[in-house]
Design an enzyme around this catalytic site. Sequence first.
Site, PDB file in Angstrom:
ATOM      1  N   HIS B  47     -17.453   4.489   1.884  1.00 29.21           N
ATOM      2  CA  HIS B  47     -17.518   5.532   2.905  1.00 29.21           C
ATOM      3  C   HIS B  47     -16.309   5.465   3.827  1.00 29.21           C
ATOM      4  O   HIS B  47     -15.767   6.481   4.242  1.00 29.21           O
ATOM      5  CB  HIS B  47     -18.819   5.359   3.703  1.00 29.21           C
ATOM      6  N   HIS B  93     -23.480  13.910   5.266  1.00 23.27           N
ATOM      7  CA  HIS B  93     -24.453  12.962   5.792  1.00 23.27           C
ATOM      8  C   HIS B  93     -25.658  12.972   4.857  1.00 23.27           C
ATOM      9  O   HIS B  93     -26.795  13.187   5.256  1.00 23.27           O
ATOM     10  CB  HIS B  93     -24.845  13.308   7.240  1.00 23.27           C
TER      11      HIS B  93
END
Lengths: 222, 719
Positions: B47, B93
């Site tokens: 990420h 998300h």
Amino acid sequence: MKAAVVTFPGSNCDRDLAQAFAAAGADVVRVWHKETALPEGTDVVGVPGGFSYGDYLRCGAIAAQSPVGQAIRDFAGRGGYVLGICNGFQVLTEMGLLPGALMRNAGLQFLCKPVTLRVATTDSVFTQGYARGAEVMFPIAHHDGNYTIDAEGLARLQGEDRVAFRYADNPNGSMDDIAGVLSANRRVLGMMPHPERAVDPAQGGTDGSALFRALAGMMARA
Amino acid sequence: MDEPKITPELIAAHGLKPDEYERILGLIGREPTFTELGIFSAMWNEHCSYKSSKKWLRTLPTTGPQVICGPGENAGVVDIGDGQAVIFKMESHNHPSYIEPHQGAATGVGGILRDVFTMGARPIAAMDALSFGLPSHPKTAHLVKGVVEGVGGYGNAFGVPNLGGEVRFHAAYNGNCLVNAFAAGLADTDKIFYSAASGVGMPVVYLGAKTGRDGVGGATMASAEFDDTIEEKRPTVQVGDPFTEKCLLEACLELMASDSVISIQDMGAAGLTCSAVEMGDKGDLGIRLDLDRVPTRERNMTAYEMMLSESQERMLMVLKPEKEAEARAIFEKWDLDFAIVGETIAEDRFLIMHGNQVKADLPLKALSGTAPEYDRPWVETPPAAPLGLVPTIGAIDALRALIGSPNYAHKAWVWEQYDTQVGADTVRRPGMGAGVVRVHGTGKALAFTSDVTPRYVKANPFEGGKQAVAEAYRNLTAVGALPLAATDNLNFGNPEKPEIMGQLVGAIKGIGAACHALDFPIVSGNVSLYNETDGTGILPTPTIGAVGLLKSLDELIAGQPVAGDLALVIGQTQGHLGQSALLAEAFGIEAGDAPTVDLAAERLHGEFLRANRVHVKAATDLSDGGLALAAFEMAEAAGLGLTLTASDIATLFGEDQARYLVACDADGAAALEAAGQAAGVSVARVGHFGGDAVTLGAEAAPLADLSTLYRTAFAAAVA
């Protein structure tokens, strides 16, 4: 006309409301919630939309207790003009300047869309620029706009011609389709729809302009 | 307090592979402390480090005369003239939203808004691209409701208008929904703030909300595959507070106007760790933090917890020391925390002190600069088998199959839960094509769109990647805007599988080719990998968020047809049905190749429409669902019936690219045809608007019936 537009933490339509007042020719002063007095010479107070204090506890409940809240109460008590839009309407009911309460929308969802309103009275400085029964298009954007009041209070509003606007097609469950109400002296208006989002052709309509123009015009004469 | 011992299990639990741990030992020449292990894990996860995708992301076109700042900062910065810039990015998300849809989506919106205002921009537009499993899947209704509430709840309270996005349903997202949040803001080009620290001994200041234990380990979670223990991960989801974020926005913008800020960075994934390392790394400086000064919400927080907390609504800033009193007063006015928690130091060192003990002492550059980078093996996606015989279906039944599906039904159920007009500058609300917002106080406007057709990308990653960019370009063009730049949010499965890596590589190549051909650079982006549950991956979903400029509102194409107006198609129709919406919705068939995207034609037809906007009342791009769906949408929005002369399914529902549908009066149509002839662009009359029926060739149905179906199907499927 001098318009004082209040900003609470979490207000997010304060700039839009200030802009609409200015476009109608008003002198606009921005007032921070920690102020304990309104600017000298204030003609009208604008309480804007948004999520004052995050809408924590209840919509408008904390703002009603803020330092500037007392100043607004005193101003209204002296016969001052106050316009509360959306969260501003919720604040004014929490302050006790307007009767009733705004409950969660009947559909339980936040709802944002243009709605058609009927002008229910022209007997106020806010609505004198419209014809009685005229249809106007203002956007709504709220989660808690379901106007609720006891039977006696409703009868009084109706009997005293204090309903300012009604929804043509009730979006939120409000009693008697009420979208906006006036105080007993007709100088405080609270409404859920946003006239400040309908003052410029680029916004898709200008039906809100008459409200701000009438207010500014009356103040200019005063 | 004693920290846990480092064991192979602990290392694995931090998502670090054995070879990555060896690399840590080599870098620091000793066993890391527990806090240090947490810091490495946060910085080196997919990420934060893009370790699987970096090699390929570098191939994307990111420059152009309009680009002020491309990828690498919090968001991309693009010039819009008159000393103003639009700053934007899209970010996923996904994993948090699947675990806790409301808060996961809300904090996704909060994070992307901070990315924009940390650079000095006031947010003026948001979009959200959502992908869910089938409506019949037991989790879907819950996810849709929660995600939409979360997106709306955060953006509405923060006060940014939502101008569009996408909502799709497909079985491939049953175990992994996608929530891609976009935000754009407006700034003056001489007041843009970057993350690089400068100067030694400068105070490092913590701003915003207090630090709690929420989200500890979130970035690491977002880089792992799901399995059936996912519900146990709920404590790692953060909780958003849009009220604090709104206050933080106003305080930051006041602070930035006071000339106090040297550099500023929001605390997103791996909060304090990522933001501090980023500022030091970019400024070639070290950072010393004293965690005893960090405002905390809970007692007895450890260094490990503070360094990895993902509590929301926080910022880290390097301040001009002489401005401390002025800066502190602004944050006190907004009732937000303001604490000097450290300083910049000359050595390449990330030094973390807590309770007079050294909790971490690491070479700072090594944390980001030497994060692992993989050239993962990949295989090219094999060519799709040709489409076989298409089952027969009547044109009206085909249209019903589309508009009765939640994928193509009217989506008011979603966007009416979003404030689309706060700011009072919204010119075009969501619903059809790009949203448009006026640049406050000017006659200019910006257009926003978000696009991808995952079916295409799966069948043919290269053409699918091209198509996502081309569709965004068309949607901006169809409202009269000049496409400026784009952001890419690449959602894929497990990159350790060569076929998944092949999808990622193919899509990036396609996106790059299209961006290059259309002068449409990628200025920011985000990669979300490991979107798999129990080994099953999502459809490859490279969402393209894009921004276009209208130099004046006179350039806007946003009218509606009136009865008697003609429908014309710009661009050639061949009737490509492979991977079409019609096959998927009417027959459940996902077969054939994706349509080919002729980038020269895309550019030519886009320029043609922008040059001939005066002849056109309304325009829309033709994409999935083809001519019949686009024409129905345009007519229905205007409350009109419609007649299309074609009767064959391929002409009506084919998904050939580089096409627009426009509505013109008779004079406009003639002028457009003449212009087409002169420019060598195909302009064909395909029907007309009016009446109270929808007529497709020889078949017809009442508009009212179709309209009811179109406007109720979404809620019926999910509510």
